[in-house]
Design an enzyme around this catalytic site. Structure first.
Site, PDB file in Angstrom:
ATOM      1  CG  ASP A  84      -2.089   0.953   1.127  1.00  0.00           C
ATOM      2  OD1 ASP A  84      -3.096   0.562   0.475  1.00  0.00           O
ATOM      3  OD2 ASP A  84      -2.158   2.018   1.958  1.00  0.00           O
ATOM      4  CG  HIS A  93      -5.267  -4.726   0.710  1.00  0.00           C
ATOM      5  ND1 HIS A  93      -4.510  -4.720  -0.446  1.00  0.00           N
ATOM      6  CD2 HIS A  93      -5.058  -3.504   1.091  1.00  0.00           C
ATOM      7  CE1 HIS A  93      -3.760  -3.661  -0.317  1.00  0.00           C
ATOM      8  NE2 HIS A  93      -3.939  -2.828   0.527  1.00  0.00           N
TER       9      HIS A  93
END
Length: 327
Positions: free
Chosen positions: A101, A301
């Site tokens: 990220d 994720h």
């Protein structure tokens, strides 16, 4: 855990918090939002046990690192400068950098300026910058936010609104968003809510803890940090997205020069919704030295927590391969 060493240091104009374990070649771990160094708790011990010096730090604005209030303090120069400053502070010339990220995007930026200080990159979940040369990310967010709930639009449209809502209920937000981003939920379903919905209302109710990959106590590490710091710093990473997009335009169509290893999961929402069609097919043109690409099943994720043992094992394998390639 008994071998973690916590440090606070003056780095690049911040008081930066980082955790260290082990001895050997340096591996730096960079988290995303809304995470902290603690997202890497499983990998820290496993990589250190394999013979490495591991440093997991809190990104600017998050965890126990300083949180500048100005959006401009989250541009490319500042965020990649944190990585170089950390490397200098640790007294190391080079390191393997691993991230997810926003932390990973800062690593990608660093690769275009200081590739000589990076032995390799291990990317999790985000194959490259999500970059549309024709439309800035906040312009795209405004368009999507007029059609349905969209978290980037919610975070950036009215500064002050999102952080007030999240600061008021950090535990509820973190529990729900962690669940929504995992492989147990289809995150894009939050987009079914109409414009104007708050993020807490758009997120699903999460099942009771413990989950197979997160306990009540582990969640409390994140809640404690964000209850103290607030969410402004994390949201400023979003509010500076156009600044970073404009800066990165100079590197369009230039392959990343640093050796690259990529690990993702079959249910990662970023792979589904934020990197265009077939992002894995683009990797050979985006990286001059693409080494390995692996996909883990049944995870989302939150990969390094959801599949902790597998992620740790793959990262140790990648590190061994990096050592062999350097002779």
């Amino acid at each position: 855990m008994a071998e973690w060493r916590h440090h606070w240091a003056d780095i690049n104009g911040l008081t930066m918090h980082y955790v260290e374990q082990g001895q050997g070649p340096l591996v730096v771990l960079a988290h995303g939002f809304p995470h902290s160094w603690f997202s890497w708790r499983h990998q820290i011990a496993a990589i250190a046990a394999a013979g490495y010096r591991v440093v997991a730090f809190d990104l600017r604005g998050m965890g126990q690192t300083s949180a500048p209030v100005e959006e401009e303090a989250y541009d490319v120069q500042h965020t990649m400068g944190d990585l170089v400053g950390l490397l200098d502070h640790l007294g190391e010339e080079r390191a393997v950098f691993a991230g997810l990220d926003f932390g990973l995007f800062a690593i990608y930026d660093m690769a275009y300026h200081w590739p000589q200080r990076m032995r390799a990159i291990i990317g999790l979940g985000n194959p490259a910058w999500p970059h549309d040369p024709d439309c800035s990310p906040l312009t795209a967010a405004r368009d999507l936010g007029q059609r349905h709930f969209y978290h980037i639009d919610y975070f950036t449209r009215q500064p002050g609104v999102a952080e007030a809502a999240l600061d008021a209920e950090p535990r509820a937000f973190l529990k729900r968003v962690f669940y929504a981003l995992s492989g147990d939920y289809h995150y894009v379903d939050v987009w079914k809510h109409p414009p104007g919905t708050s993020y807490l209302d758009a997120l699903p109710e999460a099942p009771p803890l413990p989950w197979p990959w997160l306990s009540d106590l582990e969640l409390e590490f994140f809640v404690s940090d964000y209850a103290r710091s607030g969410f402004l710093g994390g949201l400023n990473w979003y509010r500076a997205m156009d600044l970073r997009w404009a800066y990165r335009r100079q590197f369009e169509n230039i392959p990343n020069p640093v050796p690259f290893y990529f690990l993702t999961s079959e249910n990662d929402t970023d792979m589904e919704a934020f990197h265009g069609d077939d992002p894995l097919a683009k990797l050979p043109s985006q990286y001059a030295d693409l080494r390995r690409v692996e996909i883990l099943p049944k995870a989302g994720h939150m990969l390094q927590m959801e599949r902790a043992a597998e992620v740790s094992a793959r990262m140790v394998e990648f590190l061994a391969d990096i050592g062999r390639s350097e002779g």
